[in-house]
Every structure is written in C-alpha cells, then in structure tokens.
Design an enzyme around this catalytic site. Structure first.
Site, short mmCIF file in Angstrom:
data_model
loop_
_atom_site.label_atom_id
_atom_site.label_comp_id
_atom_site.label_asym_id
_atom_site.label_seq_id
_atom_site.Cartn_x
_atom_site.Cartn_y
_atom_site.Cartn_z
N LYS A 11 0.82 -1.22 0.00
CA LYS A 11 0.00 0.00 0.00
C LYS A 11 0.86 1.28 0.00
O LYS A 11 2.07 1.22 0.24
CB LYS A 11 -0.93 -0.03 1.22
CG LYS A 11 -1.98 -1.16 1.16
CD LYS A 11 -2.95 -1.08 2.33
CE LYS A 11 -4.02 -2.17 2.25
NZ LYS A 11 -5.02 -2.05 3.36
N TYR A 51 -12.48 -2.07 -3.89
CA TYR A 51 -13.00 -2.11 -2.53
C TYR A 51 -14.53 -2.02 -2.48
O TYR A 51 -15.10 -1.68 -1.43
CB TYR A 51 -12.37 -1.00 -1.68
CG TYR A 51 -10.99 -1.36 -1.14
CD1 TYR A 51 -10.82 -2.46 -0.29
CD2 TYR A 51 -9.87 -0.61 -1.47
CE1 TYR A 51 -9.56 -2.79 0.21
CE2 TYR A 51 -8.61 -0.94 -0.96
CZ TYR A 51 -8.47 -2.04 -0.13
OH TYR A 51 -7.25 -2.38 0.38
N ASN A 114 -2.00 0.36 6.65
CA ASN A 114 -1.48 -0.88 7.23
C ASN A 114 -0.62 -1.69 6.26
O ASN A 114 -0.53 -2.91 6.37
CB ASN A 114 -2.62 -1.69 7.86
CG ASN A 114 -3.67 -2.11 6.85
OD1 ASN A 114 -3.55 -1.82 5.67
ND2 ASN A 114 -4.70 -2.79 7.32
N HIS A 117 -2.30 -5.34 1.57
CA HIS A 117 -3.58 -6.02 1.39
C HIS A 117 -3.30 -7.46 1.01
O HIS A 117 -2.33 -7.73 0.29
CB HIS A 117 -4.39 -5.37 0.25
CG HIS A 117 -5.49 -6.27 -0.25
ND1 HIS A 117 -6.71 -6.33 0.35
CD2 HIS A 117 -5.51 -7.18 -1.26
CE1 HIS A 117 -7.46 -7.24 -0.28
NE2 HIS A 117 -6.74 -7.77 -1.27
N GLU A 128 -9.53 -10.90 -7.62
CA GLU A 128 -8.61 -9.76 -7.47
C GLU A 128 -7.42 -9.86 -8.42
O GLU A 128 -6.97 -8.84 -8.97
CB GLU A 128 -8.15 -9.69 -6.01
CG GLU A 128 -9.29 -9.30 -5.07
CD GLU A 128 -8.96 -9.36 -3.59
OE1 GLU A 128 -9.86 -9.12 -2.76
OE2 GLU A 128 -7.79 -9.65 -3.23
#
Ligand code: ATP
Ligand code: MG
Length: 140
Positions: A11, A51, A114, A117, A128
């Site tokens: 990320k 998302y 964080n 993913h 995905e």
C-alpha cells in the site's frame, strides 16, 4: 497442501517509506513466490471497484483516498496454501493487534495505513488477480 495463488498489494504508506523490498522479503521468507508484480498509480475508479465490498462501511471514502494517495505494488503470490500463508505473515488488520514478526506489526502506521492487502479467500484471490493482471503477465 496444494500450491495456490493469492493477490497482494503493497500500500501507499509502504511505497512512500521505500519498504517495497522489505515487505517483499517478508513474503518470500514466508514461503511465497512473487509470480507477477507491477508498480501502479491506482485511479479513483479502480480503487472504488476493488474495494466495492466495503462501500457501505464508514471508512470507505477514506480508504479509497488513501489507496490513490501514492503508488502501490500489486503482486500475485504463489505457494502452498497461499491465501492463509499470506494472511498469517501480514498480521491483523490493526497493527496494535498484529503478532510479533508480522508485516503489519513491523511496518504498519495505523489500521488504515497498514502497509499490505491480501486476499481473504481463494475465490476472492481469483477475482482480485483478474482485476489487475492478464494471464500472460503471471509467470510461475
Ligand atoms: P485488506 O483487505 O486490506 O487485506 P483486511 O482484510 O485485514 O485488509 P478489511 O476488513 O478487509 O481488512 O478492511 C480493508 C481495509 O480497510 C483494511 O486493510 C484497512 O486499510 C481499512 N480499514 C479496515 N477497518 C478500518 C477502520 N475501522 N478504519 C479505517 N480503515 C479501516
Ligand atoms: Mg480484506
């Protein structure tokens, strides 16, 4: 246990701090092989689509803004029981709850920023992976 694939994103908080290699090393040490990888700038539409399952959640807008705030590295990972193996090395969503030695414990800044993913099921992994990669871009 069968060799399977999962989907990972490094990320923007991690790419910003130049942690692409450090995160990837943890994935590789955990027995996962990077069989596809590219650094991209996600568009607003891509992030909203990716998302979409979270669109009713209160943090959806902030999550999308965060995911387009800088480059990300999208990857396909291969290994025995890859979905679970990746979730285990990632650690809990909130770094405060993440186990020692996990990527989120080591690197995450917050529950939102964080660092990684990872797909949460084999079914979602397939969806995905197809969202970001053509079959010929994946070389095992
Ligand atoms: P990911 O899907 O990114 O691998 P996850 O499966 O551990 O993470 P999800 O519940 O799917 O967690 O949430 C998706 C992402 O939304 C989280 O990684 C985090 O960046 C963000 N998020 C989750 N909960 C919150 C929250 N309460 N506040 C802000 N952001 C959140
Ligand atoms: Mg999730």
């Amino acid at each position: 246990m069968a060799v399977t694939r999962t989907f990972s994103i490094i990320k923007p908080d991690a790419t910003r701090r130049n942690l692409t290699g450090a995160v990837t090393a943890k994935l590789e040490e955990a027995g996962l092989r990077v069989v596809a990888s590219k650094r991209i700038q996600m568009s607003q539409a891509q992030a909203e689509g990716f998302y979409a399952v979270h669109k009713e959640r209160p943090f959806f807008g902030e999550l999308v803004s965060f995911m387009v705030s800088g480059p990300v590295v999208v990857q396909v990972l291969e290994g025995e029981d890859a979905v679970k193996r990746n979730r285990d090395i990632m650690g809990a969503t909130n770094p405060k709850d993440a186990a020692d030695g996990t990527i989120r414990k080591l690197f995450a800044e917050s529950i939102e920023a964080n660092s990684v993913h990872g797909s949460d099921s084999e079914e979602n992994a397939a969806i995905e992976i197809a969202f970001f990669f053509k079959p010929e871009e994946i070389v095992g």
